[in-house]
Write a protein that holds these residues in place. Structure first.
Motif, PDB file in Angstrom:
ATOM      1  N   SER A  31      -7.273   4.824 -10.477  1.00 39.68           N
ATOM      2  CA  SER A  31      -6.611   5.043 -11.767  1.00 39.68           C
ATOM      3  C   SER A  31      -5.133   5.385 -11.576  1.00 39.68           C
ATOM      4  O   SER A  31      -4.292   5.042 -12.406  1.00 39.68           O
ATOM      5  N   GLU A  32      -4.811   6.037 -10.477  1.00 40.39           N
ATOM      6  CA  GLU A  32      -3.422   6.398 -10.213  1.00 40.39           C
ATOM      7  C   GLU A  32      -2.571   5.186  -9.865  1.00 40.39           C
ATOM      8  O   GLU A  32      -1.345   5.214 -10.006  1.00 40.39           O
ATOM      9  N   LEU A  33      -3.217   4.121  -9.408  1.00 39.17           N
ATOM     10  CA  LEU A  33      -2.497   2.912  -9.022  1.00 39.17           C
ATOM     11  C   LEU A  33      -2.283   1.970 -10.194  1.00 39.17           C
ATOM     12  O   LEU A  33      -1.730   0.886 -10.025  1.00 39.17           O
ATOM     13  N   GLN A  34      -2.701   2.378 -11.371  1.00 37.93           N
ATOM     14  CA  GLN A  34      -2.560   1.537 -12.557  1.00 37.93           C
ATOM     15  C   GLN A  34      -1.572   2.133 -13.552  1.00 37.93           C
ATOM     16  O   GLN A  34      -1.686   1.949 -14.761  1.00 37.93           O
ATOM     17  N   LEU A  35      -0.593   2.820 -13.038  1.00 30.78           N
ATOM     18  CA  LEU A  35       0.413   3.445 -13.888  1.00 30.78           C
ATOM     19  C   LEU A  35       1.521   2.438 -14.188  1.00 30.78           C
ATOM     20  O   LEU A  35       2.580   2.427 -13.566  1.00 30.78           O
ATOM     21  N   SER A  36       1.254   1.574 -15.173  1.00 26.49           N
ATOM     22  CA  SER A  36       2.206   0.504 -15.485  1.00 26.49           C
ATOM     23  C   SER A  36       3.527   1.035 -16.022  1.00 26.49           C
ATOM     24  O   SER A  36       4.561   0.378 -15.927  1.00 26.49           O
ATOM     25  N   LYS A  37       3.515   2.250 -16.549  1.00 25.65           N
ATOM     26  CA  LYS A  37       4.733   2.819 -17.116  1.00 25.65           C
ATOM     27  C   LYS A  37       5.454   3.739 -16.130  1.00 25.65           C
ATOM     28  O   LYS A  37       6.408   4.405 -16.490  1.00 25.65           O
ATOM     29  N   CYS A  38       4.986   3.769 -14.903  1.00 22.57           N
ATOM     30  CA  CYS A  38       5.577   4.654 -13.907  1.00 22.57           C
ATOM     31  C   CYS A  38       7.017   4.237 -13.611  1.00 22.57           C
ATOM     32  O   CYS A  38       7.277   3.087 -13.267  1.00 22.57           O
ATOM     33  N   TYR A  39       7.947   5.161 -13.749  1.00 20.16           N
ATOM     34  CA  TYR A  39       9.370   4.861 -13.544  1.00 20.16           C
ATOM     35  C   TYR A  39       9.714   4.586 -12.089  1.00 20.16           C
ATOM     36  O   TYR A  39      10.827   4.167 -11.777  1.00 20.16           O
ATOM     37  N   TYR A  40       8.754   4.806 -11.186  1.00 19.88           N
ATOM     38  CA  TYR A  40       9.002   4.588  -9.757  1.00 19.88           C
ATOM     39  C   TYR A  40       9.503   3.175  -9.479  1.00 19.88           C
ATOM     40  O   TYR A  40      10.298   2.945  -8.580  1.00 19.88           O
ATOM     41  N   TRP A  41       9.054   2.223 -10.266  1.00 24.36           N
ATOM     42  CA  TRP A  41       9.343   0.825  -9.978  1.00 24.36           C
ATOM     43  C   TRP A  41      10.696   0.370 -10.533  1.00 24.36           C
ATOM     44  O   TRP A  41      11.172  -0.710 -10.184  1.00 24.36           O
ATOM     45  N   LEU A  42      11.349   1.172 -11.363  1.00 27.10           N
ATOM     46  CA  LEU A  42      12.566   0.734 -12.043  1.00 27.10           C
ATOM     47  C   LEU A  42      13.738   0.513 -11.092  1.00 27.10           C
ATOM     48  O   LEU A  42      14.478  -0.455 -11.219  1.00 27.10           O
ATOM     49  N   ASP A  43      13.941   1.425 -10.152  1.00 27.76           N
ATOM     50  CA  ASP A  43      15.057   1.319  -9.205  1.00 27.76           C
ATOM     51  C   ASP A  43      14.561   1.170  -7.776  1.00 27.76           C
ATOM     52  O   ASP A  43      15.215   1.621  -6.831  1.00 27.76           O
ATOM     53  N   LEU A  44      13.427   0.541  -7.634  1.00 27.03           N
ATOM     54  CA  LEU A  44      12.784   0.475  -6.315  1.00 27.03           C
ATOM     55  C   LEU A  44      13.638  -0.265  -5.291  1.00 27.03           C
ATOM     56  O   LEU A  44      13.807   0.201  -4.161  1.00 27.03           O
ATOM     57  N   LYS A  45      14.193  -1.403  -5.684  1.00 28.26           N
ATOM     58  CA  LYS A  45      14.977  -2.200  -4.735  1.00 28.26           C
ATOM     59  C   LYS A  45      16.221  -1.452  -4.253  1.00 28.26           C
ATOM     60  O   LYS A  45      16.457  -1.376  -3.046  1.00 28.26           O
ATOM     61  N   GLU A  61       0.825  -1.199   0.000  1.00 30.40           N
ATOM     62  CA  GLU A  61       0.000   0.000   0.000  1.00 30.40           C
ATOM     63  C   GLU A  61       0.865   1.257   0.000  1.00 30.40           C
ATOM     64  O   GLU A  61       0.646   2.182  -0.787  1.00 30.40           O
ATOM     65  N   GLY A  62       1.852   1.296   0.881  1.00 34.90           N
ATOM     66  CA  GLY A  62       2.703   2.469   0.970  1.00 34.90           C
ATOM     67  C   GLY A  62       3.491   2.713  -0.301  1.00 34.90           C
ATOM     68  O   GLY A  62       3.551   3.841  -0.816  1.00 34.90           O
ATOM     69  N   ILE A  63       4.087   1.658  -0.840  1.00 39.31           N
ATOM     70  CA  ILE A  63       4.868   1.788  -2.071  1.00 39.31           C
ATOM     71  C   ILE A  63       3.974   2.204  -3.238  1.00 39.31           C
ATOM     72  O   ILE A  63       4.346   3.041  -4.060  1.00 39.31           O
ATOM     73  N   SER A  64       2.791   1.624  -3.316  1.00 39.23           N
ATOM     74  CA  SER A  64       1.860   1.974  -4.400  1.00 39.23           C
ATOM     75  C   SER A  64       1.433   3.440  -4.309  1.00 39.23           C
ATOM     76  O   SER A  64       1.358   4.137  -5.312  1.00 39.23           O
ATOM     77  N   ASN A  65       1.168   3.904  -3.091  1.00 36.52           N
ATOM     78  CA  ASN A  65       0.777   5.304  -2.919  1.00 36.52           C
ATOM     79  C   ASN A  65       1.915   6.248  -3.309  1.00 36.52           C
ATOM     80  O   ASN A  65       1.686   7.284  -3.941  1.00 36.52           O
ATOM     81  N   TYR A  66       3.130   5.886  -2.952  1.00 34.89           N
ATOM     82  CA  TYR A  66       4.265   6.735  -3.306  1.00 34.89           C
ATOM     83  C   TYR A  66       4.566   6.687  -4.800  1.00 34.89           C
ATOM     84  O   TYR A  66       5.080   7.653  -5.371  1.00 34.89           O
ATOM     85  N   SER A  67       4.244   5.570  -5.451  1.00 32.22           N
ATOM     86  CA  SER A  67       4.415   5.524  -6.906  1.00 32.22           C
ATOM     87  C   SER A  67       3.435   6.492  -7.573  1.00 32.22           C
ATOM     88  O   SER A  67       3.776   7.161  -8.550  1.00 32.22           O
ATOM     89  N   ALA A  68       2.212   6.560  -7.030  1.00 31.76           N
ATOM     90  CA  ALA A  68       1.215   7.497  -7.565  1.00 31.76           C
ATOM     91  C   ALA A  68       1.676   8.938  -7.363  1.00 31.76           C
ATOM     92  O   ALA A  68       1.526   9.787  -8.249  1.00 31.76           O
ATOM     93  N   LEU A  69       2.252   9.217  -6.201  1.00 36.21           N
ATOM     94  CA  LEU A  69       2.745  10.562  -5.914  1.00 36.21           C
ATOM     95  C   LEU A  69       3.894  10.935  -6.841  1.00 36.21           C
ATOM     96  O   LEU A  69       3.938  12.033  -7.407  1.00 36.21           O
ATOM     97  N   THR A  70       4.831  10.011  -7.000  1.00 33.02           N
ATOM     98  CA  THR A  70       6.023  10.282  -7.804  1.00 33.02           C
ATOM     99  C   THR A  70       5.702  10.497  -9.273  1.00 33.02           C
ATOM    100  O   THR A  70       6.274  11.373  -9.917  1.00 33.02           O
ATOM    101  N   CYS A  71       4.796   9.689  -9.794  1.00 36.91           N
ATOM    102  CA  CYS A  71       4.526   9.719 -11.235  1.00 36.91           C
ATOM    103  C   CYS A  71       3.331  10.575 -11.634  1.00 36.91           C
ATOM    104  O   CYS A  71       2.929  10.571 -12.804  1.00 36.91           O
TER     105      CYS A  71
END
Length: 229
Positions: free
Chosen positions: A194-208, A158-168
């Motif tokens: 709808s904000e949680l379905q950003l499959s192209k959001c760069y937030y996830w690229l360097d997440l680890k 939940e937290g990571i998904s919310n921050y991905s929406a904020l970032t992107c």
């Protein structure tokens, strides 16, 4: 002696020898050494550098082969602890944190008195207290270049998904900051499906590696302030 007992005896001898090596060096290289705890992973104690009156608490890690004595970091090389180059850590911090701030951070204030990266999480009461007490403003008034680094302290979906929406989100830093501070104020995030379905959001690229930076910098949690001059 049977094979199991022999193996156990050899393992014990090896473990004792491995542990005694750094202990011997510590006791030889430093004065007034006191060891409070030691096992196969770490050694805790107190010691003073040669010709220095006051000592400091120390931790030696067998895994990293690193001794932390007070504010000094040293590596065991042969039969001596060698102080690590502080500039190496500073260069790493400056380069890596600058990269992550551009990707995951939000600019809070511009300044010329050094870069400051503040890790915060809206779900953390201590983070909220940090903001409520005006600590971000205090850093800004010191002329710092301040970056807010939102991060989920629990690494929850939940937290990571919310921050991905904020970032992107399609917005500038000022708008992102306002939204994040709103979350901080209430202790929760408001995010549309709808904000949680950003499959192209760069937030996830360097997440680890981004979430791994907390461990790399030896940060115990949030809020955490890292200053790079």
């Amino acid at each position: 002696m049977n094979k199991n007992k022999l193996s156990l005896a050899l393992f014990s001898m090896f473990s004792a020898a491995a542990m005694s090596a750094p202990l011997d060096v510590i006791e030889t290289q430093f004065d007034n050494t006191r060891v409070f705890f030691a096992d196969g992973d770490v050694i805790y104690g107190h010691a003073a550098e040669k010709n220095k009156k006051n000592g400091s608490y120390f931790t030696f890690s067998f895994d990293s082969n690193e001794l932390i004595l007070g504010e000094k970091k040293m590596s065991l090389v042969g039969e001596k602890f060698i102080e690590k180059d502080k500039n190496t850590d500073d260069k790493f911090n400056k380069k890596v944190l600058s990269y992550f701030s551009q990707r995951y951070g939000i600019k809070y204030a511009d300044g010329a008195a050094g870069d400051v990266y503040v890790f915060l999480d809206y779900s953390c009461p201590f983070s909220r207290k940090f903001v409520e007490s005006g600590e971000l403003n205090s850093l800004s008034k010191q002329g710092k270049n301040v970056w807010v680094m939102p991060i989920s302290r629990l690494g929850s979906v939940e937290g990571i998904s919310n921050y991905s929406a904020l970032t992107c989100m399609m917005a500038n830093d000022e708008q992102k900051l306002e939204r994040f501070l709103d979350w901080m104020e209430v202790g929760s995030a408001t995010v549309s499906r709808s904000e949680l379905q950003l499959s192209k959001c760069y937030y996830w690229l360097d997440l680890k590696p981004y979430y791994g930076i907390m461990e790399k910098l030896k940060l115990n949690g949030v809020p955490s302030v890292v200053e790079v001059k």
